[in-house]
Design a protein around this motif. Structure first.
Motif, PDB file in Angstrom:
ATOM      1  N   ALA A 196       0.837  -1.202   0.000  1.00  0.00           N
ATOM      2  CA  ALA A 196       0.000   0.000   0.000  1.00  0.00           C
ATOM      3  C   ALA A 196       0.872   1.252   0.000  1.00  0.00           C
ATOM      4  O   ALA A 196       0.537   2.251  -0.639  1.00  0.00           O
ATOM      5  CB  ALA A 196      -0.924  -0.001   1.216  1.00  0.00           C
ATOM      6  N   ARG A 198       3.887   1.492  -1.295  1.00  0.00           N
ATOM      7  CA  ARG A 198       4.444   1.621  -2.645  1.00  0.00           C
ATOM      8  C   ARG A 198       3.406   2.252  -3.572  1.00  0.00           C
ATOM      9  O   ARG A 198       3.703   3.144  -4.361  1.00  0.00           O
ATOM     10  CB  ARG A 198       4.833   0.234  -3.166  1.00  0.00           C
ATOM     11  N   LEU A 199       2.152   1.792  -3.440  1.00  0.00           N
ATOM     12  CA  LEU A 199       1.089   2.317  -4.291  1.00  0.00           C
ATOM     13  C   LEU A 199       0.679   3.728  -3.892  1.00  0.00           C
ATOM     14  O   LEU A 199      -0.145   4.346  -4.547  1.00  0.00           O
ATOM     15  CB  LEU A 199      -0.134   1.386  -4.269  1.00  0.00           C
ATOM     16  N   SER A 200       1.223   4.231  -2.787  1.00  0.00           N
ATOM     17  CA  SER A 200       0.981   5.630  -2.439  1.00  0.00           C
ATOM     18  C   SER A 200       2.079   6.512  -2.998  1.00  0.00           C
ATOM     19  O   SER A 200       2.154   7.695  -2.691  1.00  0.00           O
ATOM     20  CB  SER A 200       0.908   5.800  -0.921  1.00  0.00           C
TER      21      SER A 200
END
Lengths: 312, 508
Positions: A196, A198-200
């Motif tokens: 999560a 990384r996806l931010s």
């Protein structure tokens, strides 16, 4: 109820510290004196600094097994640079810390780009570093530092030992770093949920390398404090340290799965370990018994950690 | 004739709710001995929920389950297997490193004294494979087998458990034509052995080829049960949609002319040659079945799925190799698995919301906590996030509120292009309506929204245009005037491809 429990847990260790301190003060002869308290703090100072490094790694969801052999290695590097190469000790210390950064970078690279589990990667590093250490030292301590080098481990500022001051400053810096900077915040996030994070849009690889570098660096700082106190480079000085460090970090409420914990907890955990050791010495409990008791403390703490997580 | 056959499994007046959602509502489902019974419905209609009840995963239902006339309570999948119920999923539940024999008899190794007797195991496994008429090398790790072969191994496991009821959950969606034929052949073999099959598939053609009866689910209710040979495909489709568009969607805003993101010939493992354009202020939908490549496509745009092709943002060609880069280019992703991908569950509302934009709050080397708190409070009020303080840990919040936190992240980061992957999955009706409002508001502000959704209603109510993906390709682009459920679902199911090609491309 659960939120009450987990909230309390964050501060529990601090309360336990105070309660234990009170109990020891009442029941253990000679425990409650200025000299004894200062001596406890001095004993845990290097160790606490080292624990901060491991704390960063554990919060990020990793683990660093290599700090023990790094500690021994740094002492040898400093000692041999001063004694054999003949460098000024400030410069020797600087070089040793650079070596630490390299060790951390190596760990981080193995974990991030090699995608090797932290346990294995740092185990490899641990063995390699120990090997180099013994190549240089042959396993024999190197002593004979200049007197002035002892200031870091033995000196006083007023009534307070220098290592205690160093511990206090490091604690404050680490607290600011973890709670008030972007990077600190990201270390918690990576440990909480790497994907999560990384996806931010956080550069997770950078954070993960950084924590290993910090871990080795703090191990190096701690190692120098130790070398200065014993006035020698002792190749095996860090061998049993990993255990105590992890105990202190976990005791302080840091989740081994990452994402949770705080600096105050680590300090409290370290001081508790120091206090217990000190009290046991004052009570003339043998070394072997001390190991058993420490082991039991660790088991209980990890048990609490896993039980609260199940319910959370 | 079939009516006279006794029911092997009866589910009577079964309802089940999850926080905020009624997943099944008074469902009656009867499965006869030796029949193949199709369970059809849109994603989220309740098919898998029903199967999970039968398979002992969910227990908090009301109503009763009768097996061979006896009322039963199925404790867990293990118990279900003992009762003769097995499930074969599309997602494989095999242990990849173990070989076929080990997987088939996992947990039930035949023992002679206390040692595992491999000859006995081999013999029994081979008997089952002979019966199925399949010849698979069971001696190698199953990860080396083809998907179709892995499914056979799972099926063999079910048979070795003496299953009387087998749930086949979207087996064929990942298979090629000849393997599908083989599955049909096996289904008929099983029926001859008087084994009952619950068959879930999105491919209606298959239902007509292999099933005896069907049950249509829609919004957790049974719409109709009947014999396959007494219904038409059109009728089934109508029943699957089954409702009027009842949620009130805010009116669409007019998109601007300016293109914000354009994609040319984007290809990857999961999709190929995707060409795609979205304008400022536009809400673009992406429809398709599970496995059509939708999630992979949005992840590719966000730099977290490897792909090749051209992506340009605001007319400038860009390479997006990581989410880090994507966020700096003004993209934001609301991923499909909120808890796993969208949030740091152990962190607070505040820390989650500001994670992508911490840079903005930096004063020197420190975070300006007052500014951070102020911004978070504003968003909490704006999105009506229900939390007692920004310090609340998101783990303890409801699904809808968690999703709002994910949206808040990207509102704060001022993302211009928002990729929403099933943003209303698992959240209640009230929160859904609020999410719809947020999406509408975003488009009003000139942001581009790319919406992946399994719900036709959402695609129709929220989007200016809808691209339909099928097996990794965009097979249709449906504009405002053609946005009807019937048209969309035909494309989604790939039915339009079977009809004359001309008609399909009318919408492109």
């Amino acid at each position: 109820m659960m939120s009450f429990f987990s909230h309390i847990k964050e501060l529990t260790i601090f309360y336990i510290l105070i309660v234990l301190f009170t109990i020891f003060s009442i029941f253990v002869p000679n425990f409650f004196s200025f000299d004894n308290i200062v001596s406890i703090l001095r004993q845990v100072s290097a160790f606490t600094v080292i624990a901060f490094g491991e704390f960063f790694v554990i919060v990020s969801g990793g683990f660093d097994l290599s700090i023990g052999s790094t500690i021994g290695f740094v002492g040898i590097v400093v000692a041999s640079l001063i004694k054999i190469v003949g460098l000024n000790f400030w410069f020797a210390m600087f070089m040793a810390l650079m070596v630490c950064l390299l060790i951390g970078l190596f760990n981080g690279t193995l974990v991030v780009w090699g995608t090797i589990p932290p346990f294995i990667a740092t185990l490899a590093t641990m063995v390699i570093v120990r090997g180099i250490n013994f190549l240089i030292s042959n396993g024999i301590p190197i002593s004979g530092f200049p007197e002035s080098f002892g200031y870091l481990g033995r000196g006083y500022i007023g009534l307070i030992p220098v290592p205690v001051v160093m511990m206090a400053i490091t604690s404050f810096v680490c607290y600011l770093f973890m709670e008030h900077t972007e990077t600190g915040r990201c270390i918690y996030a990576v440990g909480g949920n790497e994907e999560a994070t990384r996806l931010s849009g956080v550069n997770v690889a950078k954070i993960k390398v950084l924590v290993y570098v910090l871990s080795s660096f703090f191990a190096g700082v701690g190692a120098i404090m130790i070398a200065s106190r014993i006035m020698a480079g002792q190749p095996t000085v860090g061998d049993n340290m990993l255990f105590d460090v992890v105990t202190a970090v976990v005791l302080g409420g840091t989740a081994l799965s990452g994402g949770k914990g705080n600096i105050l907890g680590v300090i409290s955990g370290a001081i508790i370990l120091g206090m217990v050791a000190n009290a046991m010495v004052l009570l003339r409990i043998g070394t072997y018994w001390q190991w058993i008791i420490k082991g039991i403390i660790l088991a209980i703490v990890v048990l609490i950690d896993s039980k609260t997580k199940e319910r959370g | 004739m079939l009516l006279a056959i006794p029911n092997r499994l009866e589910i009577n007046k079964c309802s089940i709710s999850f926080p905020g959602v009624k997943a099944l509502d008074n469902v009656n489902f009867h499965l006869k001995s030796g029949e193949c019974h199709a369970l059809v419905g849109e994603n989220g209609a309740g098919k898998s929920t029903l199967c999970k009840i039968i398979y002992g995963v969910y227990h908090h239902y009301t109503g009763e389950i009768r097996l061979e006339g006896q009322k039963v309570f199925i404790r867990d999948p293990h118990h279900a297997q003992k009762l003769g119920i097995s499930a074969v999923h599309q997602e494989l539940q095999l242990i990849p490193e173990m070989n076929g024999y080990e997987n088939i008899f996992l947990g039930r190794y035949k023992k002679r004294t206390s040692l595992i007797s491999w000859p006995m195991i081999r013999k029994q496994a081979e008997e089952i494979l002979n019966f199925l008429g399949c010849y698979i090398d069971l001696g190698i790790p199953v990860k080396k087998l083809r998907t179709a072969e892995k499914q056979i191994v799972q099926l063999a496991r079910a048979l070795s458990l003496n299953a009387r009821i087998i749930i086949l959950d979207e087996l064929t969606s990942v298979l090629q034509e000849k393997d599908i034929k083989n599955v049909f052949r096996i289904i008929n073999l099983l029926k001859d052995q008087n084994i009952s099959i619950i068959y879930i598939s999105h491919r209606l053609d298959e239902v007509f080829q292999v099933c005896d009866r069907y049950t249509v689910l829609c919004d957790g209710r049974v719409m109709q049960t009947g014999f396959v040979n007494q219904v038409s495909k059109e009728e089934l489709i109508r029943l699957m949609i089954g409702r009027d568009l009842k949620t009130i969607f805010p009116p669409l805003n007019d998109p601007m002319q300016e293109v914000s993101i354009e994609v040319r010939n984007l290809s990857s493992k999961a999709f190929s040659n995707v060409t795609f354009v979205a304008r400022k202020g536009e809400v673009v939908g992406i429809a398709g079945l599970i496995g059509a490549g939708k999630t992979e496509f949005v992840n590719a745009l966000f730099g977290s799925y490897r792909c090749s092709g051209l992506i340009s943002i605001k007319g400038r060609e860009v390479k997006i190799r990581s989410p880090y880069r994507a966020v700096r280019l003004g993209l934001g992703l609301v991923p499909d698995e909120r808890r796993i991908l969208g949030l740091v569950a152990t962190a607070s509302v505040k820390k989650n919301i500001t994670l992508p934009s911490l840079r903005e709050f930096r004063r020197g080397i420190f975070i300006d906590r007052r500014a951070e708190e102020g911004a978070v409070k504003k968003l909490v009020n704006l999105l009506k996030i229900d939390c007692y303080s920004p310090e609340q840990i998101v783990q303890s919040m409801s699904g809808g509120n968690q999703q709002k936190v994910v949206f808040a992240k990207w509102l704060l980061s001022k993302a211009d292009v928002l990729l929403l992957d099933e943003p209303t999955r698992g959240i209640d009706v009230g929160a859904k309506a609020e999410i719809y409002k947020i999406i509408n508001q975003l488009s009003k502000e000139g942001k581009t929204v790319i919406l992946v959704s399994p719900e036709l209603e959402e695609l129709i109510g929220l989007c200016h245009r809808v691209y339909v993906m099928f097996e990794g390709k965009i097979i249709a682009e449906v504009d405002k005037d053609n946005k009807q459920p019937e048209i969309l679902i035909k494309h989604i199911l790939g039915e339009s491809r079977n009809e004359s090609q001309n008609q399909t491309f009318k919408y492109i």
